[in-house]
Design a protein around this motif. Structure first.
Motif, PDB file in Angstrom:
ATOM      1  N   ASN A 138      21.627   0.798   0.943  1.00 41.80           N
ATOM      2  CA  ASN A 138      20.933   1.426  -0.098  1.00 41.80           C
ATOM      3  C   ASN A 138      19.777   2.198   0.400  1.00 41.80           C
ATOM      4  N   ASN A 149      17.184   3.582  -1.277  1.00 43.21           N
ATOM      5  CA  ASN A 149      16.216   3.187  -2.118  1.00 43.21           C
ATOM      6  C   ASN A 149      15.621   1.969  -1.613  1.00 43.21           C
ATOM      7  N   SER A 150      16.148   1.057  -1.420  1.00 43.97           N
ATOM      8  CA  SER A 150      15.789  -0.393  -1.244  1.00 43.97           C
ATOM      9  C   SER A 150      15.686  -0.892   0.332  1.00 43.97           C
ATOM     10  N   LYS A 158      11.299   7.585   3.489  1.00 46.23           N
ATOM     11  CA  LYS A 158      10.583   6.818   2.744  1.00 46.23           C
ATOM     12  C   LYS A 158       9.382   7.535   1.930  1.00 46.23           C
ATOM     13  N   GLN A 179      11.048   9.673  -0.442  1.00 46.28           N
ATOM     14  CA  GLN A 179      11.351   8.875  -1.782  1.00 46.28           C
ATOM     15  C   GLN A 179      10.150   8.578  -2.655  1.00 46.28           C
ATOM     16  N   GLU A 222       9.874   7.281  -7.645  1.00 45.70           N
ATOM     17  CA  GLU A 222      10.149   6.994  -6.381  1.00 45.70           C
ATOM     18  C   GLU A 222      11.500   6.487  -5.888  1.00 45.70           C
ATOM     19  N   ARG A 223      12.530   7.145  -6.470  1.00 41.83           N
ATOM     20  CA  ARG A 223      13.710   6.719  -6.231  1.00 41.83           C
ATOM     21  C   ARG A 223      14.624   8.073  -5.971  1.00 41.83           C
ATOM     22  N   PHE A 224      15.558   8.127  -4.856  1.00 42.20           N
ATOM     23  CA  PHE A 224      16.660   8.981  -4.780  1.00 42.20           C
ATOM     24  C   PHE A 224      17.703   8.917  -5.987  1.00 42.20           C
ATOM     25  N   THR A 225      18.074  10.049  -6.551  1.00 43.25           N
ATOM     26  CA  THR A 225      19.299   9.907  -7.353  1.00 43.25           C
ATOM     27  C   THR A 225      20.457  10.232  -6.572  1.00 43.25           C
ATOM     28  N   VAL A 275      22.857   5.672  -2.963  1.00 42.79           N
ATOM     29  CA  VAL A 275      21.684   5.363  -3.538  1.00 42.79           C
ATOM     30  C   VAL A 275      22.092   4.671  -5.197  1.00 42.79           C
TER      31      VAL A 275
END
Length: 92
Positions: A30, A32-33, A55, A58, A64-67, A91
């Protein structure tokens, strides 16, 4: 109605459909994480400099997240189609 055995599992989330690839979770990441270190280990052709750029991108995004993975394509000099082939990244 009988389910198609070749159809990928679909999960509904806030009105969108998320199609889950048939790749084992242990080999997927993932974006995002993941830490920059994990990105360099999982994504072929991605070094620490690019992982840090991912990052930083991001952190500049809303929430602060990719969609979607296409957002990565704003980082140049990377063949993203090759890096992301095989549904190794997602993501969420």
């Amino acid at each position: 109605v009988e389910a198609d055995p070749d159809e990928k599992p679909v999960k509904r989330r806030r009105g969108r459909q998320i199609v889950r690839p048939d790749v084992p979770a242990l080999t997927r990441v993932n974006i995002n994480s993941a830490t920059p270190e994990l990105l360099t280990q999982i994504l072929k052709g991605i070094g620490m400099k690019t992982a840090i750029a991912i990052k930083e991108l991001q952190q500049s995004l809303p929430g602060e997240r990719f969609t979607k993975l296409d957002q990565l394509k704003s980082i140049s000099n990377i063949d993203w189609d090759s890096v992301l082939e095989g549904d190794i990244a997602y993501v969420e």
